[in-house]
Design a protein around this motif. Structure first.
Motif, PDB file in Angstrom:
ATOM      1  N   CYS A  23      72.922  26.812  36.899  1.00 44.63           N
ATOM      2  CA  CYS A  23      72.978  27.991  36.035  1.00 44.63           C
ATOM      3  C   CYS A  23      72.234  29.164  36.670  1.00 44.63           C
ATOM      4  O   CYS A  23      72.706  30.305  36.617  1.00 44.63           O
ATOM      5  N   VAL A  24      71.063  28.898  37.265  1.00 44.79           N
ATOM      6  CA  VAL A  24      70.284  29.949  37.923  1.00 44.79           C
ATOM      7  C   VAL A  24      71.115  30.596  39.022  1.00 44.79           C
ATOM      8  O   VAL A  24      71.153  31.824  39.152  1.00 44.79           O
ATOM      9  N   LYS A  25      71.800  29.779  39.817  1.00 42.21           N
ATOM     10  CA  LYS A  25      72.622  30.315  40.913  1.00 42.21           C
ATOM     11  C   LYS A  25      73.718  31.236  40.364  1.00 42.21           C
ATOM     12  O   LYS A  25      73.923  32.334  40.875  1.00 42.21           O
ATOM     13  N   VAL A  26      74.415  30.795  39.321  1.00 42.86           N
ATOM     14  CA  VAL A  26      75.470  31.614  38.714  1.00 42.86           C
ATOM     15  C   VAL A  26      74.883  32.914  38.168  1.00 42.86           C
ATOM     16  O   VAL A  26      75.458  33.990  38.359  1.00 42.86           O
ATOM     17  N   MET A  27      73.735  32.823  37.488  1.00 42.73           N
ATOM     18  CA  MET A  27      73.093  34.030  36.944  1.00 42.73           C
ATOM     19  C   MET A  27      72.752  35.005  38.069  1.00 42.73           C
ATOM     20  O   MET A  27      73.066  36.195  37.987  1.00 42.73           O
ATOM     21  N   GLN A  28      72.096  34.489  39.097  1.00 44.06           N
ATOM     22  CA  GLN A  28      71.665  35.362  40.194  1.00 44.06           C
ATOM     23  C   GLN A  28      72.857  35.943  40.946  1.00 44.06           C
ATOM     24  O   GLN A  28      72.820  37.106  41.341  1.00 44.06           O
ATOM     25  N   ASP A  29      73.911  35.154  41.116  1.00 43.40           N
ATOM     26  CA  ASP A  29      75.122  35.657  41.780  1.00 43.40           C
ATOM     27  C   ASP A  29      75.760  36.799  40.997  1.00 43.40           C
ATOM     28  O   ASP A  29      76.434  37.652  41.571  1.00 43.40           O
ATOM     29  N   SER A  30      75.540  36.811  39.674  1.00 46.76           N
ATOM     30  CA  SER A  30      76.117  37.872  38.848  1.00 46.76           C
ATOM     31  C   SER A  30      75.119  39.003  38.584  1.00 46.76           C
ATOM     32  O   SER A  30      75.358  39.875  37.751  1.00 46.76           O
ATOM     33  N   GLY A  31      73.974  38.977  39.290  1.00 45.05           N
ATOM     34  CA  GLY A  31      73.020  40.072  39.190  1.00 45.05           C
ATOM     35  C   GLY A  31      71.963  39.931  38.115  1.00 45.05           C
ATOM     36  O   GLY A  31      71.252  40.888  37.812  1.00 45.05           O
ATOM     37  N   SER A  32      71.820  38.753  37.521  1.00 47.43           N
ATOM     38  CA  SER A  32      70.828  38.543  36.471  1.00 47.43           C
ATOM     39  C   SER A  32      69.616  37.787  37.019  1.00 47.43           C
ATOM     40  O   SER A  32      69.765  36.751  37.644  1.00 47.43           O
TER      41      SER A  32
END
Length: 172
Positions: A23-32
């Protein structure tokens, strides 16, 4: 596919931490930058499990989602004008769904579980915070009748955290 929402177990911490990492990876990939390597960390999750406040959605033996339900309000919540002040209030934390199963209604199921748990346990409302940069979560809470009550800021974060409350029918 068989799924159940139940209390998490200590022996599942590895699966839970893997879900969070994805989830962290997906969040960071989307700029969060809502979550990162330091939060939520293994120590925080271990405490949730120890307290019995972390619930998992298990599908065919795999942890596909988590939610933490307790009465621990962030100090910053003290600045918010809440609709339901009588309490007790259930606080929803660390809602996460594995990226491979996102978009299939699992977050809605976990929130419905939280609402049922709160109603059966005598809570007057459910409170939570999300993140300004998490547009899908903000839409979800709005669509489920959560009332935006204001915003708080947490140290080290670049954006604010909208806070929400849902007063339960029995408390109205």
């Amino acid at each position: 596919m068989t799924s159940v929402i139940r209390a998490g177990r200590q022996d599942e911490i590895g699966q839970i931490m893997e879900l969070i990492a994805r989830c962290v990876k997906v969040m960071q990939d989307s700029g969060s930058d809502q979550w990162d390597e330091s939060y939520p960390n293994r120590e925080v999750i271990a405490q949730d499990l120890e307290r019995g406040t972390l619930y998992v959605c298990e599908e065919d033996g795999a942890v596909t989602g988590i939610i933490v339900l307790d009465e621990n309000q962030a100090e910053e919540y003290g600045t918010i004008h809440w609709k339901q002040n009588k309490g007790p209030n259930l606080i929803m934390h660390r809602l996460a769904v594995h990226p491979e199963v996102q978009g299939k209604g699992l977050a809605r199921r976990l929130i419905a579980f939280a609402e049922e748990y709160a109603a059966h346990s005598g809570y007057a409302s459910i409170r939570l915070d999300s993140y300004t940069k998490n547009a899908s979560a903000l839409r979800l809470y709005n669509s489920l009748g959560y009332d935006r009550r204001g915003e708080v800021n947490f140290p080290g974060k670049t954006a604010s955290f909208p806070v929400f409350e849902k007063v339960l029918a029995a408390a109205e």
